[in-house]
Design an enzyme around this catalytic site. Sequence first.
Site, PDB file in Angstrom:
ATOM      1  N   TYR A 118       0.951  -1.324  -0.075  1.00  4.37           N
ATOM      2  CA  TYR A 118      -0.031  -0.007  -0.130  1.00  4.37           C
ATOM      3  C   TYR A 118       0.789   1.339  -0.139  1.00  4.37           C
ATOM      4  CZ  TYR A 118      -4.257  -2.716   0.762  1.00  4.37           C
ATOM      5  OH  TYR A 118      -5.347  -3.541   0.908  1.00  4.37           O
ATOM      6  N   HIS A 304     -16.772  -4.266  -1.965  1.00  8.99           N
ATOM      7  CA  HIS A 304     -15.633  -4.579  -2.231  1.00  8.99           C
ATOM      8  C   HIS A 304     -15.134  -5.627  -1.181  1.00  8.99           C
ATOM      9  CE1 HIS A 304     -11.320  -3.866  -2.754  1.00  8.99           C
ATOM     10  NE2 HIS A 304     -11.153  -3.914  -1.350  1.00  8.99           N
TER      11      HIS A 304
END
EC number: 1.14.17.-
Length: 528
Positions: A118, A304
């Site tokens: 990330y 999601h």
Amino acid sequence: FQQDYFTDENRVLKKDPQQDYHLDYAMENSTHTILAFSRELHTCDPNDKSITESTVRVIWAYHHKDMGEAGQNYHGSNRGTKSLRLLNPEKEDVSSASLPYFDLTNKDVLVPDKDTTYWCQMFKIPIQHEKHHVTKVEPLIQKGHENLVHHILLYQCSSTLNDSVLDYGHECYHPNMPDSFLTCETVIFAWAIGGEGFTYPPHVGLSIGTAADPQFVLMEVHYDNPSYTEGLIDNSGLRLFYTPVIRKYDAGVIEAGLWVSLFHNIPPGMPEFVSEGHCTLECLEEALGAERPAGINVFAVLLHAHLAGRAIRMRHFHNGEEQKLLAYDDEFDFNFQEFQYLKEERTILPGDNLITECHYSTVDRIRMTWGGLSTRNEMCLSYLLYYPRINLTRCASIPDIMEQLQFIGVKEIYRPVRTWPFIIKSPKQYKNLSFMDAMNKFKWSKSEGLSYNELVLKLPVNVRCSKTDNAEWSIQGMTALPPEIERPYKKEPVICSSSSCLHRSLFLTLFFVVHVTASTIGNIGSFV
């Protein structure tokens, strides 16, 4: 020449005795073949698949010669597949060609040679001192990196920051990441793999340029690199189109579902396991009661999950009564995640509650699947785009972990908790193991997994109810009981349609276009 065929488990094409596809238009020239055909959404033909608002995997193939007496010619490499949401209503895309825009893109990020990264980069919104509305957001994915960039989140950061935070990017969720990243909690936009650009409805826009709007934003890019490829340099990001013509409402985003943590877990070997994330009545009662008693209007939803995800539903309850699903995808595709426009805007009121219901399959796994950031971990989230904007950014829940551990026989943990994951004290077979190791040591069977699933769906939940700038509503951290609801969700009955009596509301027309290169120009034959 067009006919309705189906295939069996051996991939053998067979003519369907019930011909439900109708050729509406056909055109062919030296470079293109165009077919337009239509079909009822629900034919009730066992050889047809119902067409719903869920993801549909469209498979296509063709041969450059017409079908002969011997039957269909083998297509060779002239084939492909694409996930689509055929019934996702299109929004009028007001031409963005004449609109100004700005780009938020990474600058030569060296993607680490590891499974999951990330990456966070801070940006300053270039529009200051005068209100504008962002009307469209497009992903800018570097060519060749379509499978590397899994999702992009854009967060609003504290307004007290200054330009010194703009110097460099850093890994998110890292012990050494800049403190300024911790001020960025409010999601203002989300994009996920397979999605295209998002256009706001004509009466709504993402507000920029005023003191209440984001001045500094954090862009979080999730890189998925399961092959541990070295030397990847990425410059992906987002393009935001904006206008000085102010729209009626400011848009907001609420992240709902299961708080991403190890307290969300799924046993191995399960054909189906259901997790639920609660946007609780208590949170919505407090936030909407204080900010918007008349309610907010949801116009789009992004569902999601990660690789184990198979289906997601967003269930909506008003004063305890279940409403029509807010959004759903019963054929969830990890590689195709985008905002679903709602056919009709939905009002969420004080007294409502929302449940994000995620279905998983772990039949190919031999160890526990944990809530977490990697695509091999899991998530269960819904991002709600709504108006008018209020001070509520996250409405989620965390299930109680101790009762989960009691299921596998844990009696006591070491206190005070000084390590994470925390360590078990008794019984003997788990002594000095982390709770993750203990859950993996437990001998899971399908029947044990089903019993465990029944348990976790009834456990008390810790309420997450967040404002901007890391503030919290007073209900945050309190314990609530999940509502008693009907499980499993009872789907609306399918209404079959006769081919001889077509109702436009239940009818779908598809265009199929093939471009043929000079090397294969010729008669384009049958399509499958």
